[in-house]
Motif scaffolding. Structure first.
Motif, mmCIF file in Angstrom:
data_model
loop_
_atom_site.group_PDB
_atom_site.id
_atom_site.type_symbol
_atom_site.label_atom_id
_atom_site.label_comp_id
_atom_site.label_asym_id
_atom_site.label_seq_id
_atom_site.Cartn_x
_atom_site.Cartn_y
_atom_site.Cartn_z
ATOM 1 N N ALA A 166 0.090 8.037 -5.382
ATOM 2 C CA ALA A 166 -0.397 7.143 -4.327
ATOM 3 C C ALA A 166 -1.516 6.253 -4.836
ATOM 4 C CB ALA A 166 -0.860 7.964 -3.126
ATOM 5 N N ARG B 193 -0.139 3.546 -7.371
ATOM 6 C CA ARG B 193 0.551 2.425 -6.723
ATOM 7 C C ARG B 193 -0.431 1.516 -6.006
ATOM 8 N NH1 ARG B 193 4.927 -0.133 -5.044
ATOM 9 N NH2 ARG B 193 5.248 -0.607 -2.843
ATOM 10 N N GLU B 194 -1.357 2.121 -5.266
ATOM 11 C CA GLU B 194 -2.285 1.323 -4.471
ATOM 12 C C GLU B 194 -3.284 0.575 -5.330
ATOM 13 O OE1 GLU B 194 -5.579 1.941 -0.891
ATOM 14 O OE2 GLU B 194 -4.260 3.580 -1.498
ATOM 15 N N ARG B 195 -3.807 1.228 -6.357
ATOM 16 C CA ARG B 195 -4.877 0.627 -7.141
ATOM 17 C C ARG B 195 -4.380 -0.217 -8.296
ATOM 18 N NH1 ARG B 195 -8.954 5.362 -8.667
ATOM 19 N NH2 ARG B 195 -9.997 3.576 -9.656
ATOM 20 N N GLY C 102 0.816 -1.195 0.000
ATOM 21 C CA GLY C 102 0.000 0.000 0.000
ATOM 22 C C GLY C 102 0.852 1.247 0.000
ATOM 23 N N ALA C 103 0.312 2.315 -0.603
ATOM 24 C CA ALA C 103 1.014 3.590 -0.602
ATOM 25 C C ALA C 103 0.419 4.455 0.481
ATOM 26 C CB ALA C 103 0.848 4.249 -1.963
ATOM 27 N N ASP C 104 1.100 4.552 1.594
ATOM 28 C CA ASP C 104 0.540 5.298 2.708
ATOM 29 C C ASP C 104 1.100 6.711 2.786
ATOM 30 O OD1 ASP C 104 2.629 3.646 5.227
ATOM 31 O OD2 ASP C 104 3.117 4.878 3.497
#
Length: 294
Positions: free
Chosen positions: A215, A218-220, A35-37
């Motif tokens: 973000a 990267r996450e999706r 995950g991109a936090d």
């Protein structure tokens, strides 16, 4: 862009300091990597691997890159990362990134695309205003996205077969040039399909530009690293490093430097992998050739 087309992302910038964009993809068989936090120094987790037995290798953190879309040549000894067009062979002994134009047609290839996969207006294809020999692909429906991915996937497989380590997908933000006919969500879904194909082929997948959507991309979609153009000149580098950590490869161009390149290199937000090139990405021996490392 093939055949000497350079500096695509920032060359096409029109007013906005961010090259809006963001979109991506991936089939359920290929889960997004980490995950991109938004943690500034968080390292990206290992990417998910698809059906390929070949392991996915990320770019060597901090290695000096060379961006050779304008023509392949023997890189300098200190170079550890080389990006080339998919029509060129990878650089032997270097981490090699394969350039793929995933959301628009390549110059000279318009006739290779079915008309129904090209965005149409008044019965004619819609072309990128900054790159008038590139038509926008129509990713507005699931059926069209699947059909586009079916055409691009063999290019990705070809990159892997040639010996590349990774692929970067350009023109993620083409929907912003569609006058509302295309949307971010469609671009994300197409990108996910392309990232899945890259992972299944054993290649790492690179986000090209689109700082403000890093973000989400990267996450999706499961992108593994970012390739940026002029993130230092446009003060965007932090948007990428907050998501990808040291997995950010930045190319600056001599003609639009706001400060001497050495000063950009010393900036706290500067990526560890950074190079200065000429806008045309020419080859050594050309009068316009520029290559400078931090």
């Amino acid at each position: 862009m093939r055949g000497g087309a350079p500096g695509r992302g920032r060359w096409r910038r029109r007013g906005s300091a961010l090259a809006a964009a963001g979109m991506l993809l991936l089939l359920a068989a290929c889960a997004p990597s980490g995950g991109a936090d938004g943690a500034g120094d968080a390292e990206p987790s290992a990417p998910a691997v698809g059906s390929s037995a070949r392991s996915i290798a990320l770019p060597p953190a901090g290695a000096l890159p060379d961006y050779q879309l304008g023509g392949a040549y023997e890189p300098m000894e200190e170079v550890g990362i080389v990006a080339r067009d998919r029509s060129a062979p990878p650089a032997e002994g270097r981490y090699s990134i394969c350039y793929v134009n995933g959301f628009q047609t390549q110059p000279g290839e318009l006739q290779d695309w079915p008309a129904e996969l090209l965005l149409q207006r008044d019965g004619a294809p819609v072309f990128d205003p900054d790159w008038p020999d590139e038509a926008l692909l129509d990713h507005s429906t699931p059926e069209r996205r699947e059909a586009i991915a079916a055409i691009v996937a063999p290019w990705i497989a070809g990159c892997a077969a040639a010996g590349y380590d990774a692929v970067e997908f350009d023109n993620l933000d083409s929907y912003t040039r569609s006058h509302g006919a295309l949307a971010l969500d469609g671009a994300v879904e197409l990108a996910r399909l392309l990232v899945a194909a890259a992972h299944d082929a054993g290649l790492a997948a690179g986000q090209k530009n689109a700082a403000e959507d890093a973000a989400a991309l990267r996450e999706r979609a499961g992108f593994d690293f970012a390739v940026t153009e002029e993130c230092a000149a446009y003060e965007e580098c932090g948007a990428y490093t907050a998501v990808y950590g040291d997995q950010v490869i930045d190319i600056e161009y001599r003609d639009e430097l706001p400060l001497p390149f050495a000063e950009l290199c010393r900036a706290p937000s500067a990526p560890r992998s950074m190079v200065l090139r000429d806008r045309q990405l020419t080859v050594p021996g050309d009068a316009a050739y520029v290559f400078e490392a931090c």
